[in-house]
Write an enzyme that holds these catalytic residues in place. Structure first.
Site, PDB file in Angstrom:
ATOM      1  N   SER A 512       0.854  -1.185   0.000  1.00 22.86           N
ATOM      2  CA  SER A 512       0.000   0.000   0.000  1.00 22.86           C
ATOM      3  C   SER A 512       0.891   1.236   0.000  1.00 22.86           C
ATOM      4  O   SER A 512       1.657   1.443  -0.938  1.00 22.86           O
ATOM      5  CB  SER A 512      -0.968  -0.043   1.193  1.00 22.86           C
ATOM      6  N   ASP A 587      -8.857  -4.698  -6.481  1.00 19.86           N
ATOM      7  CA  ASP A 587      -8.479  -3.765  -5.422  1.00 19.86           C
ATOM      8  C   ASP A 587      -9.346  -2.503  -5.489  1.00 19.86           C
ATOM      9  O   ASP A 587      -9.254  -1.734  -6.451  1.00 19.86           O
ATOM     10  CB  ASP A 587      -6.998  -3.394  -5.569  1.00 19.86           C
ATOM     11  N   HIS A 619      -7.457  -5.246  -1.739  1.00 21.18           N
ATOM     12  CA  HIS A 619      -6.225  -4.500  -1.461  1.00 21.18           C
ATOM     13  C   HIS A 619      -5.164  -5.338  -0.784  1.00 21.18           C
ATOM     14  O   HIS A 619      -4.006  -4.926  -0.715  1.00 21.18           O
ATOM     15  CB  HIS A 619      -6.549  -3.273  -0.610  1.00 21.18           C
TER      16      HIS A 619
END
Length: 642
Positions: A512, A587, A619
């Site tokens: 991320s 995602d 994600h």
């Protein structure tokens, strides 16, 4: 000269029958989703009289989100974006529904930013239900594709990108007595943010912390629930970078004309006492530390309990504060991370804590006297295993004055005469603190696994991360990744000063924001990093969502230079080492377009990254596939760094 120290090293071993018993931990043991993971989580069971059991209510599978009323007699629930309630007798009522799927009722607004984790807010007496109504009809549809069907199916989500049209939120008040709803007149502009909703104890007023889309000006507004009219603006806060309200007003017990407000207006998150006329009565806490949690009050309402890291940035202790005198008393003293819960109307605190050498202790604190009673302790779940040496310490940031905390995990069977490869695990973004004085220094299971395989694993909380004050965090403003990368390079300098680090074998991994940081490090400093693995990475901030993206970067139109500077596609030609990007094809947080755009940029630049996709995942990878993910990552480092 770089200042550093190591204040605690752990050497863990087990002797059985007079000999060292060596057993190897697997990814199945160390990762959520692994078949044996649960047995390695510290557990401490204690008498159920000190546990607050949730009120029972039969829930149905089709209920997507729920909120139980304070009296336990009614439950609010969501089905297909519509809001309903059901009583204990099973009788249901419609609160709000719309055939237009772009109208969403009762769900957390503003993509769960600003501390929002629900879209339903019961009044204290359970007579009223406040809820969000979010109009997403003007937000662009974003395509995800479900490939599990025989013919792949299109899944459209609403994803407002930075600088684009956002959703519009309003707040409704539903009366269980009349069955009618009043919508608050929150006015223009409609794309402002309605956050941190709180009920006045009288249930005649509702408080909302309203924030402009630019996120640099908030107002604490009060509304009449019968007419929907705004009755007062109690106070305002401004900041040239951003303000971020995350906690609703908390009304003082037995003093309904006063409330607690948390704010970073003076540089750190502190507690302020206001009255309902909007007058600041006093600042209750102050200093170069953050209050990280407010627990509530004792039975009289005279004492407030909270958690802060006043004693040490990576330690979190419990305090009691007298609202009248301002006297502050530290209730816990054992170093570590304390996670308390106030129970029995504020008479007791159940405190769960750990530190580097303590897996988990559970203690009962009597709030009036401060007396502490041990309820339970967890055994070391790794007692039959050799563990690596783990140390915590600090170095100076790139600004030459700020201390940054790190965790260093040495390889199992460490030999100081050898040279070892290093994997830097990085997150580096807001809302994170990867290094804390909790069990094994908050080490990740994968870190232990890599140490078994002969790697040094290093993690540094650079400026831009949490619990160190506003100036520490907002260095990322308009230039995400720049100061963070400079701080991570200070970590590299520290590592390269160690005689047992192989300077030619340094890799990096993150997910991320950490994937974004991995890309920054690989592409801005290709001479340093030989291998990188970036998961779910932001590549170009114009592909990220409105609330988070605009807070830290403003819009692409307002900050074109910053967006260009932080665009990893622009640096694709710098790639020299082995770089693996991993993404879930569904995602909804960091959309797939980010890493795909980087592949296109690399093709044009004639550089050659590696790529892996997890079909059907969002994600991150969860369940059994998480074990596969980290085996994939491990093999990549084994192939190119070891």
């Amino acid at each position: 000269m770089m200042k550093r120290w190591i204040y605690l090293c752990i050497f863990v071993w087990i002797a059985m029958n007079g000999k060292t018993q060596e057993k190897i931990l697997t990814l199945e043991d160390l990762l959520p989703g692994g078949t044996t993971y649960e047995q390695f989580k510290p557990k401490a069971d204690y008498d159920k009289q000190w546990k607050e059991e949730p009120k029972a209510f039969d829930k149905k599978d089709e209920w997507e989100e729920t909120a139980l009323s304070p009296d336990g007699q009614t439950i609010a629930y969501i089905i297909a974006n519509n809001l309903y309630i059901q009583d204990k007798n099973g009788e249901s009522r419609t609160v709000a529904e719309d055939e237009n799927k772009g109208i969403v009722y009762g769900q957390a607004a503003h993509r769960n930013e600003f501390g929002i984790d629900s879209g339903m807010f019961w009044s204290p007496s359970s007579r009223y239900l406040a809820f969000y109504r979010v109009d997403e009809t003007q937000v662009s549809d974003y395509p995800l594709v479900d490939i599990s069907a025989r013919e792949a199916q299109l899944k459209l989500i609403k994803y407002p990108m930075a600088g684009r049209t956002s959703h519009e939120a309003t707040v409704g008040i539903y009366s269980l007595d009349s069955g009618k709803t009043v919508y608050l007149k929150t006015g223009e502009p409609k794309d402002h943010y309605l956050t941190n909703i709180a009920w006045d104890p009288s249930e005649k007023q509702l408080y909302i912390i309203e924030l402009n889309r630019e996120q640099n000006h908030l107002q604490c507004n009060r509304y009449d629930i019968q007419t929907g009219e705004k009755t007062a603006t109690l106070f305002e806060e401004r900041n040239e970078k951003y303000v971020e309200p995350e906690h609703p007003p908390l009304f003082v017990k037995n003093a309904t004309d006063q409330f607690i407000w948390q704010s970073k207006r003076n540089g750190y998150n502190h507690i302020y006492l206001y009255n309902t006329d909007g007058k600041l009565l006093k600042q209750l806490t102050a200093g170069a530390y953050d209050v990280t949690k407010v627990l509530g009050f004792d039975p009289t309402g005279k004492e407030l309990f909270f958690v802060s890291n006043e004693s040490n940035p990576i330690d979190f202790q419990v305090y009691k504060l007298n609202l009248k005198t301002g006297k502050k008393t530290q209730l816990t003293s054992t170093p570590g991370v304390h996670s308390p819960k106030l129970i029995r109307n504020g008479e007791y605190i159940v405190d769960c804590y750990s530190n580097q050498t303590t897996p988990l202790n559970v203690e009962l604190i009597t709030t009036k006297t401060g007396k502490i009673k041990r309820l339970a302790s967890a055994e070391n779940p790794y007692k039959e295993y050799l563990l690596p040496e783990i140390s915590l310490g600090s170095i100076r940031a790139a600004d030459g004055k700020t201390d940054l905390y790190y965790r260093l995990v040495k390889p199992l069977h460490f030999d100081e005469t050898k040279k070892y490869p290093v994997v830097i695990y990085v997150y580096g973004g807001p809302k994170s603190q990867m290094v804390q004085n909790s069990w094994l220094g908050a080490v990740r299971g994968w870190d232990l696994y890599m140490a078994q395989k002969g790697y040094i694993v290093f993690t540094l909380d650079n400026r831009g991360t949490a619990n160190r004050g506003l100036d520490f965090e907002n260095v990322i403003y308009r230039h995400a990744g720049i100061n963070e990368t400079a701080d991570q390079l200070c970590g590299v300098d520290f590592l390269q000063s160690l005689p047992y680090v192989d300077k030619d074998r340094i890799g990096v991994h993150g997910w991320s924001y950490g994937g974004f940081m991995t890309a920054n490090l690989m592409l801005r400093h290709p001479e340093v990093f030989k291998v990188g693995v970036a998961g779910g990475p932001v590549i170009d901030w114009k592909y990220y969502e409105v609330m988070y993206g605009e807070r830290y970067m403003d819009t692409p139109e307002e900050n074109s230079e910053g967006y260009e500077e932080t665009n990893m596609n622009r640096l694709a030609g710098n790639l020299q080492g082995h770089f693996l990007l991993i993404h879930g094809d569904e995602d909804p947080t960091v959309v797939w377009q980010n890493s795909l755009s980087f592949l296109k940029a690399c093709i044009e630049a004639r550089t050659y990254p590696d790529y892996f996709v997890y079909p059907g995942h969002g994600h991150n990878m969860h369940g059994r596939d998480r074990v596969h993910l980290y085996e994939k990552i491990t093999r990549y480092f084994d192939d190119y760094l070891k």
